[in-house]
Design a protein around this motif. Sequence first.
Motif, PDB file in Angstrom:
ATOM      1  N   ASN A 229      24.291 -46.213   5.275  1.00  0.00           N
ATOM      2  CA  ASN A 229      24.488 -44.818   5.665  1.00  0.00           C
ATOM      3  C   ASN A 229      23.663 -44.396   6.879  1.00  0.00           C
ATOM      4  N   GLY A 230      22.437 -44.905   7.001  1.00  0.00           N
ATOM      5  CA  GLY A 230      21.575 -44.512   8.114  1.00  0.00           C
ATOM      6  C   GLY A 230      22.192 -44.783   9.476  1.00  0.00           C
ATOM      7  N   PRO A 231      22.599 -46.027   9.761  1.00  0.00           N
ATOM      8  CA  PRO A 231      23.248 -46.311  11.046  1.00  0.00           C
ATOM      9  C   PRO A 231      24.545 -45.522  11.247  1.00  0.00           C
ATOM     10  N   ILE A 232      25.306 -45.326  10.173  1.00  0.00           N
ATOM     11  CA  ILE A 232      26.545 -44.556  10.289  1.00  0.00           C
ATOM     12  C   ILE A 232      26.236 -43.115  10.683  1.00  0.00           C
ATOM     13  N   LEU A 233      25.246 -42.509  10.032  1.00  0.00           N
ATOM     14  CA  LEU A 233      24.868 -41.138  10.355  1.00  0.00           C
ATOM     15  C   LEU A 233      24.306 -41.027  11.773  1.00  0.00           C
ATOM     16  N   PHE A 234      23.577 -42.043  12.203  1.00  0.00           N
ATOM     17  CA  PHE A 234      23.057 -42.055  13.574  1.00  0.00           C
ATOM     18  C   PHE A 234      24.203 -41.997  14.573  1.00  0.00           C
ATOM     19  N   PHE A 235      25.191 -42.875  14.402  1.00  0.00           N
ATOM     20  CA  PHE A 235      26.320 -42.917  15.324  1.00  0.00           C
ATOM     21  C   PHE A 235      27.226 -41.678  15.205  1.00  0.00           C
ATOM     22  N   SER A 236      27.149 -40.972  14.071  1.00  0.00           N
ATOM     23  CA  SER A 236      28.018 -39.820  13.826  1.00  0.00           C
ATOM     24  C   SER A 236      27.411 -38.506  14.277  1.00  0.00           C
ATOM     25  N   SER A 237      26.131 -38.519  14.615  1.00  0.00           N
ATOM     26  CA  SER A 237      25.404 -37.278  14.891  1.00  0.00           C
ATOM     27  C   SER A 237      24.966 -37.205  16.351  1.00  0.00           C
ATOM     28  N   ASP A 238      24.343 -36.069  16.694  1.00  0.00           N
ATOM     29  CA  ASP A 238      23.849 -35.892  18.056  1.00  0.00           C
ATOM     30  C   ASP A 238      22.623 -36.764  18.344  1.00  0.00           C
ATOM     31  N   ALA A 239      22.113 -37.434  17.335  1.00  0.00           N
ATOM     32  CA  ALA A 239      21.013 -38.377  17.565  1.00  0.00           C
ATOM     33  C   ALA A 239      21.461 -39.517  18.475  1.00  0.00           C
ATOM     34  N   SER A 240      22.770 -39.756  18.544  1.00  0.00           N
ATOM     35  CA  SER A 240      23.306 -40.846  19.377  1.00  0.00           C
ATOM     36  C   SER A 240      24.142 -40.310  20.529  1.00  0.00           C
ATOM     37  N   SER A 241      23.774 -39.147  21.060  1.00  0.00           N
ATOM     38  CA  SER A 241      24.596 -38.508  22.093  1.00  0.00           C
ATOM     39  C   SER A 241      24.735 -39.338  23.368  1.00  0.00           C
ATOM     40  N   TYR A 242      23.790 -40.249  23.618  1.00  0.00           N
ATOM     41  CA  TYR A 242      23.841 -41.080  24.831  1.00  0.00           C
ATOM     42  C   TYR A 242      23.971 -42.561  24.462  1.00  0.00           C
ATOM     43  N   THR A 243      24.558 -42.820  23.304  1.00  0.00           N
ATOM     44  CA  THR A 243      24.724 -44.189  22.819  1.00  0.00           C
ATOM     45  C   THR A 243      26.199 -44.452  22.558  1.00  0.00           C
ATOM     46  N   THR A 244      26.769 -45.391  23.272  1.00  0.00           N
ATOM     47  CA  THR A 244      28.171 -45.726  23.046  1.00  0.00           C
ATOM     48  C   THR A 244      28.424 -47.195  23.383  1.00  0.00           C
ATOM     49  N   GLY A 245      29.450 -47.752  22.759  1.00  0.00           N
ATOM     50  CA  GLY A 245      29.796 -49.156  22.975  1.00  0.00           C
ATOM     51  C   GLY A 245      28.835 -50.130  22.325  1.00  0.00           C
ATOM     52  N   GLN A 246      28.099 -49.676  21.305  1.00  0.00           N
ATOM     53  CA  GLN A 246      27.074 -50.513  20.689  1.00  0.00           C
ATOM     54  C   GLN A 246      27.494 -51.021  19.307  1.00  0.00           C
ATOM     55  N   PHE A 247      26.836 -52.093  18.896  1.00  0.00           N
ATOM     56  CA  PHE A 247      27.115 -52.739  17.602  1.00  0.00           C
ATOM     57  C   PHE A 247      25.791 -52.997  16.902  1.00  0.00           C
ATOM     58  N   ILE A 248      25.591 -52.363  15.753  1.00  0.00           N
ATOM     59  CA  ILE A 248      24.379 -52.571  14.968  1.00  0.00           C
ATOM     60  C   ILE A 248      24.724 -53.347  13.701  1.00  0.00           C
ATOM     61  N   THR A 249      24.044 -54.486  13.497  1.00  0.00           N
ATOM     62  CA  THR A 249      24.236 -55.219  12.254  1.00  0.00           C
ATOM     63  C   THR A 249      23.238 -54.694  11.215  1.00  0.00           C
ATOM     64  N   VAL A 250      23.709 -54.573   9.995  1.00  0.00           N
ATOM     65  CA  VAL A 250      22.913 -54.074   8.880  1.00  0.00           C
ATOM     66  C   VAL A 250      22.949 -55.171   7.819  1.00  0.00           C
ATOM     67  N   ASP A 251      22.038 -56.137   7.989  1.00  0.00           N
ATOM     68  CA  ASP A 251      22.208 -57.394   7.263  1.00  0.00           C
ATOM     69  C   ASP A 251      20.912 -58.033   6.789  1.00  0.00           C
ATOM     70  N   GLY A 252      19.823 -57.262   6.753  1.00  0.00           N
ATOM     71  CA  GLY A 252      18.558 -57.828   6.300  1.00  0.00           C
ATOM     72  C   GLY A 252      18.016 -58.921   7.204  1.00  0.00           C
ATOM     73  N   GLY A 253      18.505 -58.973   8.449  1.00  0.00           N
ATOM     74  CA  GLY A 253      18.039 -59.972   9.400  1.00  0.00           C
ATOM     75  C   GLY A 253      18.839 -61.249   9.427  1.00  0.00           C
ATOM     76  N   LEU A 254      19.950 -61.284   8.703  1.00  0.00           N
ATOM     77  CA  LEU A 254      20.752 -62.516   8.606  1.00  0.00           C
ATOM     78  C   LEU A 254      21.184 -63.044   9.954  1.00  0.00           C
ATOM     79  N   THR A 255      21.630 -62.160  10.859  1.00  0.00           N
ATOM     80  CA  THR A 255      22.111 -62.616  12.166  1.00  0.00           C
ATOM     81  C   THR A 255      20.990 -62.858  13.154  1.00  0.00           C
ATOM     82  N   ALA A 256      19.748 -62.635  12.718  1.00  0.00           N
ATOM     83  CA  ALA A 256      18.604 -62.857  13.613  1.00  0.00           C
ATOM     84  C   ALA A 256      18.049 -64.274  13.498  1.00  0.00           C
ATOM     85  N   VAL A 257      18.522 -65.028  12.508  1.00  0.00           N
ATOM     86  CA  VAL A 257      17.992 -66.386  12.304  1.00  0.00           C
ATOM     87  C   VAL A 257      18.992 -67.436  12.756  1.00  0.00           C
TER      88      VAL A 257
END
Length: 257
Positions: A229-257
Amino acid sequence: MNLFDLSGKVAVITGASSGLGADAARAYAAQGADVALLARRKTKLDQVVKEIEATGKKAIAVQCDVSNEENVKQAVEEILSHYGKIDILLNNAGIAIKGSVENMTVEQWDTAMDINVKGIFLMCKYIVPQMKQRKYGKIINVASVNAIIADKAEPLVRHSYNTSKSAVLGLTTGMAVSLAQYGITVNAVGPGLFESEMTADTLFKEESFLQMYNSLCPASRPGRKGELNGPILFFSSDASSYTTGQFITVDGGLTAV
């Protein structure tokens, strides 16, 4: 000022009858948004709507198959007739069909593409015009970590899922670039393993798989209810007014290893 405040906004959530979609609908309402929940199963939608209405928030349930153009067109018309506008679109509806290219049927392949990719295209086709007219919009596409990584383990070989979720990222960046001039942001989230209707009766029942996943994931566990929910709310709100075309993984670091 609460940058995550969604008071006065109208949010549309597809695949909202259960799991991550229903969680997101509740989170939107908790931040003050009026919500429209879409899915094929009206009875389950009605249950989520009752939960939200019990908190004093506004919600409607709209039966819709996102892969059917006429369904989508009618659903959007119904939402606009009820609320008068759409500020936020969360494209969450999705399906994961097991199988590799050599053993999948054409029908299975087409079903995955129709729901995971065409569904987003159709929702945006009928919602973006009024966002452009109002010079405001937030579009969030639910992709997956499997858009950028694949799995060798037999329970997770899903070539149509890999392909369709990668296509979601391409559509996200394409729309982000062309729609930014209209005040519309388009971003994507990529959940790792979360318990949902899609995984509860399959992956979460495979003890050996969960042990393997936990050993590979830096957080040593699957995602918990509400952690997307946190990343979804970030992208849905004015907190991300200058953020577009981005991809955030929410995976406990799985894609970082």
